[in-house]
Design a protein around this motif. Structure first.
Motif, PDB file in Angstrom:
ATOM      1  N   ARG A   9     109.825  59.460  41.659  1.00 18.49           N
ATOM      2  CA  ARG A   9     110.954  59.524  40.723  1.00 18.49           C
ATOM      3  C   ARG A   9     110.471  59.506  39.277  1.00 18.49           C
ATOM      4  N   ARG A  10     109.352  58.810  39.033  1.00 19.00           N
ATOM      5  CA  ARG A  10     108.863  58.678  37.662  1.00 19.00           C
ATOM      6  C   ARG A  10     107.995  59.853  37.225  1.00 19.00           C
ATOM      7  N   GLY A  11     107.163  60.369  38.120  1.00 24.16           N
ATOM      8  CA  GLY A  11     106.214  61.398  37.712  1.00 24.16           C
ATOM      9  C   GLY A  11     106.101  62.585  38.640  1.00 24.16           C
ATOM     10  N   SER A  12     107.017  62.718  39.600  1.00 22.66           N
ATOM     11  CA  SER A  12     107.051  63.815  40.566  1.00 22.66           C
ATOM     12  C   SER A  12     106.029  63.597  41.680  1.00 22.66           C
ATOM     13  N   TRP A  13     106.034  64.536  42.628  1.00 20.10           N
ATOM     14  CA  TRP A  13     105.154  64.419  43.796  1.00 20.10           C
ATOM     15  C   TRP A  13     103.685  64.477  43.391  1.00 20.10           C
ATOM     16  N   ARG A  14     103.388  65.066  42.219  1.00 22.93           N
ATOM     17  CA  ARG A  14     102.004  65.144  41.768  1.00 22.93           C
ATOM     18  C   ARG A  14     101.437  63.766  41.459  1.00 22.93           C
TER      19      ARG A  14
END
Length: 223
Positions: A70-75
């Motif tokens: 949620r904070r920085g995406s799946w990456r």
């Protein structure tokens, strides 16, 4: 008798004065271990076996992944898994040095491995054993790995309540190792120091790579 023979063989290279010092180092936390190790019954035994395993903490790990996604995406999740994987790999290897196993276990051959409490002749008949394990217990690989998870996870997520949960996880896991008679308190302390040190090195290394800049950009894009 077999355990005694292994122990006597492993220390055959040490002179009397060194062995006397080792005996003091290796027995000073026996009383604390015996105070914490007890027979809690079948339900307690089962609970400890569940909580000592990474699988027992799956719900917490899933929450961690969700917060990072949620904070920085799946990456960010993939970066976290990569950093944590390398940290745990090193933690396992370093912990194995004291047991003379693993891919760098032969680095410190003069070191005398410490028997697990369940195999210590001096504690025979005083230890509650749930399930037999390997012969040696120093350094605790469980402590090193779970502390690594807590340190790296807390740094990525940066939520006080999650940090508190991760600290609680480490405390519980460390206690399960005593309850199950796999480790003495000092085994766990050394494992904790190993996990903290390697996590610090991993995080500082990440902060000096281009990946850290990308991590900041991913988070900014998700904000």
């Amino acid at each position: 008798e077999a355990v005694k023979l292994v122990k006597e063989t492993s220390i055959s290279t040490f002179d009397g004065s060194v062995q006397e010092k080792l005996d003091k180092i290796y027995t000073f936390d026996h009383d604390l271990f015996l105070a914490l190790n007890f027979d809690g019954g079948e339900v307690m035994d089962t609970l400890m076996k569940v909580l000592t395993s990474p699988a027992g903490w799956t719900p917490l790990f899933l929450v961690m992944f969700y917060l990072m996604w949620r904070r920085g995406s799946w990456r960010e999740v993939l970066l976290f898994v990569a950093v944590l994987g390398l940290t745990c790999l090193l933690a396992d290897a370093v912990a194995g040095i004291g047991k003379h196993n693993g891919w760098i276990g032969s680095w410190w051959q003069p070191f005398e491995p410490r028997l697990r409490p369940m195999w210590e002749p001096a504690l025979e008949g005083q230890v509650h054993v749930v399930r037999e394990g390997g012969l040696y217990g120093t350094v605790s690989g469980h402590a090193a790995n779970f502390v690594s998870i807590a340190c790296v996870g807390a740094w990525f997520i940066r939520r006080r309540w999650m940090t508190a949960l991760l600290v609680a996880m480490v405390v519980v896991v460390c206690y399960t190792r005593i309850y199950l008679a796999y480790h003495y308190p000092m085994d766990l302390l050394w494992g904790t120091l190993t996990g903290c040190t390697l996590s610090f090195v991993a995080i500082q290394t990440l902060k000096h790579t281009p990946l850290y800049t990308r991590l900041q950009a991913w988070r900014k894009a998700q904000a």
